[in-house]
Design an enzyme around this catalytic site. Structure first.
Site, mmCIF file in Angstrom:
data_model
loop_
_atom_site.group_PDB
_atom_site.id
_atom_site.type_symbol
_atom_site.label_atom_id
_atom_site.label_comp_id
_atom_site.label_asym_id
_atom_site.label_seq_id
_atom_site.Cartn_x
_atom_site.Cartn_y
_atom_site.Cartn_z
ATOM 1 N N CYS A 38 -32.084 91.622 132.770
ATOM 2 C CA CYS A 38 -33.478 91.612 133.231
ATOM 3 C C CYS A 38 -34.412 90.781 132.359
ATOM 4 C CB CYS A 38 -33.998 93.048 133.298
ATOM 5 S SG CYS A 38 -33.077 94.031 134.475
HETATM 6 N N1 LIG Z 1 -29.134 96.543 135.117
HETATM 7 C C1 LIG Z 1 -30.376 96.954 134.983
HETATM 8 O O1 LIG Z 1 -30.699 97.686 134.069
HETATM 9 C C2 LIG Z 1 -31.477 96.578 135.984
HETATM 10 C C3 LIG Z 1 -32.718 97.215 135.877
HETATM 11 C C4 LIG Z 1 -33.717 96.922 136.802
HETATM 12 C C5 LIG Z 1 -33.471 95.948 137.774
HETATM 13 N N2 LIG Z 1 -32.262 95.308 137.851
HETATM 14 C C6 LIG Z 1 -32.082 94.345 138.926
HETATM 15 O O2 LIG Z 1 -31.234 94.915 139.918
HETATM 16 C C7 LIG Z 1 -30.417 93.915 140.502
HETATM 17 C C8 LIG Z 1 -28.941 94.289 140.368
HETATM 18 O O3 LIG Z 1 -28.589 94.353 138.987
HETATM 19 P P1 LIG Z 1 -27.310 95.102 138.455
HETATM 20 O O4 LIG Z 1 -27.483 95.197 136.987
HETATM 21 O O5 LIG Z 1 -27.047 96.332 139.231
HETATM 22 O O6 LIG Z 1 -26.173 94.014 138.811
HETATM 23 P P2 LIG Z 1 -24.584 94.241 138.820
HETATM 24 O O7 LIG Z 1 -23.965 92.894 138.620
HETATM 25 O O8 LIG Z 1 -24.217 95.366 137.908
HETATM 26 O O9 LIG Z 1 -24.265 94.740 140.291
HETATM 27 C C9 LIG Z 1 -24.462 93.966 141.419
HETATM 28 C C10 LIG Z 1 -23.322 94.230 142.404
HETATM 29 O O10 LIG Z 1 -23.597 93.472 143.583
HETATM 30 C C11 LIG Z 1 -22.377 92.971 144.067
HETATM 31 N N3 LIG Z 1 -22.657 91.839 144.962
HETATM 32 C C12 LIG Z 1 -22.979 90.574 144.641
HETATM 33 N N4 LIG Z 1 -23.188 89.842 145.759
HETATM 34 C C13 LIG Z 1 -23.012 90.666 146.819
HETATM 35 C C14 LIG Z 1 -23.083 90.501 148.225
HETATM 36 N N5 LIG Z 1 -23.401 89.318 148.764
HETATM 37 N N6 LIG Z 1 -22.822 91.578 148.996
HETATM 38 C C15 LIG Z 1 -22.480 92.746 148.460
HETATM 39 N N7 LIG Z 1 -22.406 92.977 147.109
HETATM 40 C C16 LIG Z 1 -22.665 91.937 146.301
HETATM 41 C C17 LIG Z 1 -21.576 92.632 142.829
HETATM 42 O O11 LIG Z 1 -20.178 92.597 143.105
HETATM 43 C C18 LIG Z 1 -21.958 93.798 141.901
HETATM 44 O O12 LIG Z 1 -21.062 94.888 142.028
HETATM 45 C C19 LIG Z 1 -30.804 92.613 139.818
HETATM 46 O O13 LIG Z 1 -31.792 91.983 140.567
HETATM 47 C C20 LIG Z 1 -31.391 93.073 138.503
HETATM 48 O O14 LIG Z 1 -32.313 92.144 137.976
HETATM 49 C C21 LIG Z 1 -31.251 95.618 136.965
#
Ligand SMILES: NC(=O)c1ccc[n+]([C@@H]2O[C@H](COP(=O)([O-])OP(=O)(O)OC[C@H]3O[C@@H](n4cnc5c(N)ncnc54)[C@H](O)[C@@H]3O)[C@@H](O)[C@H]2O)c1
Length: 430
Positions: A262
């Site tokens: 992030c």
């Molecule tokens: N990790 C954090 O602490 C956090 C906190 C707040 C916001 N975010 C935001 O949330 C979002 C997700 O982050 P995350 O950390 O969960 O990512 P992550 O990589 O842990 O998980 C994302 C998942 O989406 C899947 N994916 C990718 N493309 C896809 C598609 N086309 N169809 C279906 N699945 C698909 C991936 O295989 C993965 O399992 C991002 O925008 C991030 O900035 C993350």
């Protein structure tokens, strides 16, 4: 009220969210493009350290949770929440491909009356612009009239045992008031406080504001660290002193640089979008510059500490302690530890790492050359064999008293050794 929703993207954000809806009595279909994750979940296994599989197993057993890769399973689902990655491209521009591919996958299965909510962090205009366009084009339905669309940013605090999805207020902005009300009603089932705002764009901007605020304040304290260090003043003691002020001050802590999915990334979503409006984002750029310079500063301190002992960096055995970007998690995305390891290696050091949460470095896009490297064992012999240990992430569960008694030299970027007796010249802060 919908009793069945889908969550797309079962990662650090999607999985805890799924669990919270399940606990609240909502059935969840989890969709992900990664078949390995889907197979693990359906077999009752978790791949996120702080989310034990035991939490899911009862919901798999009673049939309320299932994971899959096929978007045709969306039939009959009342709402779809999108939690897929929003990284930067090689040129550090927003990469919306995951969001838009997800939109394209959902569109053919979009039924009239469905609600689609984007949770991924992004610039203002994504939900009611790009995402809406792919959903409308692929479904032939009109957003706001035939289906609902909203934005609700995730505010996960990974690894914080006191942070519970249900307790974190949830912002919700909709394309229309009806879209917003529909999304608010859904989240109210799982989250104690739902905060409606006037548009998707306000909710998108609020999420970026939160992360930019963090990035800028961390940069400020990193700069103060360097300045105070030159004056012989310990920034950590300064922060503890300053935070006794009961108003107008909020502590942020220095470190070896920014990490995670992030804070190092999201500000550049705004910086990119701002250019379209002829606006410059000077605070964002400056904060990025200062935070990005931190690994080199830390390596400079390591060289200084070794030099003080008559040793060059070249050929020295250096252990980087903590590979994950944050204490208590196994998430190593964008971790500054990798930058430290790269810089130390470039200068000829023999580099090792120890991280109880990351036993082996998994293949990743950014640091392919470290993939397969294993965490060295935590033993007196291993630690004594190092010329210096750099504390990069202050994981709980690491025995810092043992570190202080075994390591010849410690460069501490996290104040992890505070209060533990050390020998003269053994501890350097960075
Ligand atoms: N990790 C954090 O602490 C956090 C906190 C707040 C916001 N975010 C935001 O949330 C979002 C997700 O982050 P995350 O950390 O969960 O990512 P992550 O990589 O842990 O998980 C994302 C998942 O989406 C899947 N994916 C990718 N493309 C896809 C598609 N086309 N169809 C279906 N699945 C698909 C991936 O295989 C993965 O399992 C991002 O925008 C991030 O900035 C993350």
């Amino acid at each position: 009220m919908p009793d069945s929703i889908a969550i797309v993207g079962l990662g650090y954000v999607g999985l805890p969210l799924a669990l919270q809806f399940l606990r609240s009595g909502v059935s969840v279909l989890g969709l992900d493009v990664d078949p390995a994750k889907v197979a693990a979940l359906n077999a009752g296994q978790s791949y996120i350290h702080h989310l034990p599989a035991s939490e899911f197993v009862p919901f798999l057993a009673d049939g309320r949770f299932r994971a899959g890769t096929d978007f045709a399973q969306l039939r009959g689902v009342a709402a779809v929440l999108i939690c897929v990655p929003t990284p930067l491209t090689r040129n550090r521009e927003p990469d919306l491909s995951h969001v838009l591919n997800t939109g394209r996958s959902i569109a053919p299965h979009l039924a009239p009356g469905m609600l689609v909510v984007l949770e991924s962090t992004t610039y203002p205009g994504t939900t009611d612009g790009e995402l809406r366009a792919v959903l409308e084009a692929g479904s032939g339905l009109q957003a706001g009239r035939e289906f609902h669309i909203a934005y609700s940013p995730e505010r996960e605090d990974p690894g914080n045992p006191r942070s519970r999805v249900a307790e974190i207020p949830k912002l919700v902005g909709g394309l229309t008031p009806a879209c917003r009300d529909r999304a608010c009603a859904l989240y109210s089932r799982a989250v104690r406080t739902v905060v409606p705002v006037s548009s998707c764009r306000v909710a998108e901007a609020a999420k970026l504001t939160e992360n930019i605020f963090r990035g800028v304040n961390i940069a400020l304290v990193n700069e103060l660290k360097v300045i105070f260090s030159a004056m012989g003043i310990d920034v950590w003691e300064v922060i503890e002193a300053a935070r006794t002020k009961p108003f107008g001050y909020m502590p942020f802590f220095p470190g070896p640089g920014l990490g995670g999915h992030c804070v190092p990334i999201d500000p550049f979503y705004l910086a990119w979008k701002a250019r379209e409006f002829g606006q410059t984002t000077r605070f964002i750029e400056l904060a990025g510059e200062i935070n990005t310079a931190m690994p080199a500063y830390v390596v400079g301190r390591v060289a200084e500490a070794l030099n003080d002992r008559g040793r060059p960096l070249k050929g020295s055995r250096i252990l980087v302690l903590g590979l994950a970007y944050k204490a208590g998690v196994d998430d190593d995305r964008e971790s500054p530890s990798y930058h430290l390891m790269d810089l130390l290696k470039e200068r000829g050091a023999v580099v090792y790492y120890h991280d109880p949460y990351v036993p082996v470095i998994r293949p990743n896009r950014e640091h392919t050359h470290w993939a397969g490297t294993r965490s060295v064992a935590w033993s007196e012999a291993e630690i004594r064999s190092m010329d210096a240990v750099v504390v990069s992430t202050a994981h709980p569960g690491v025995n810092y008293s043992e570190l202080a008694s075994w390591a010849p030299l410690i460069v501490d970027t996290r104040n992890a050794i505070a209060g533990i007796p050390t020998r003269p010249g053994q501890l350097w802060k960075a």
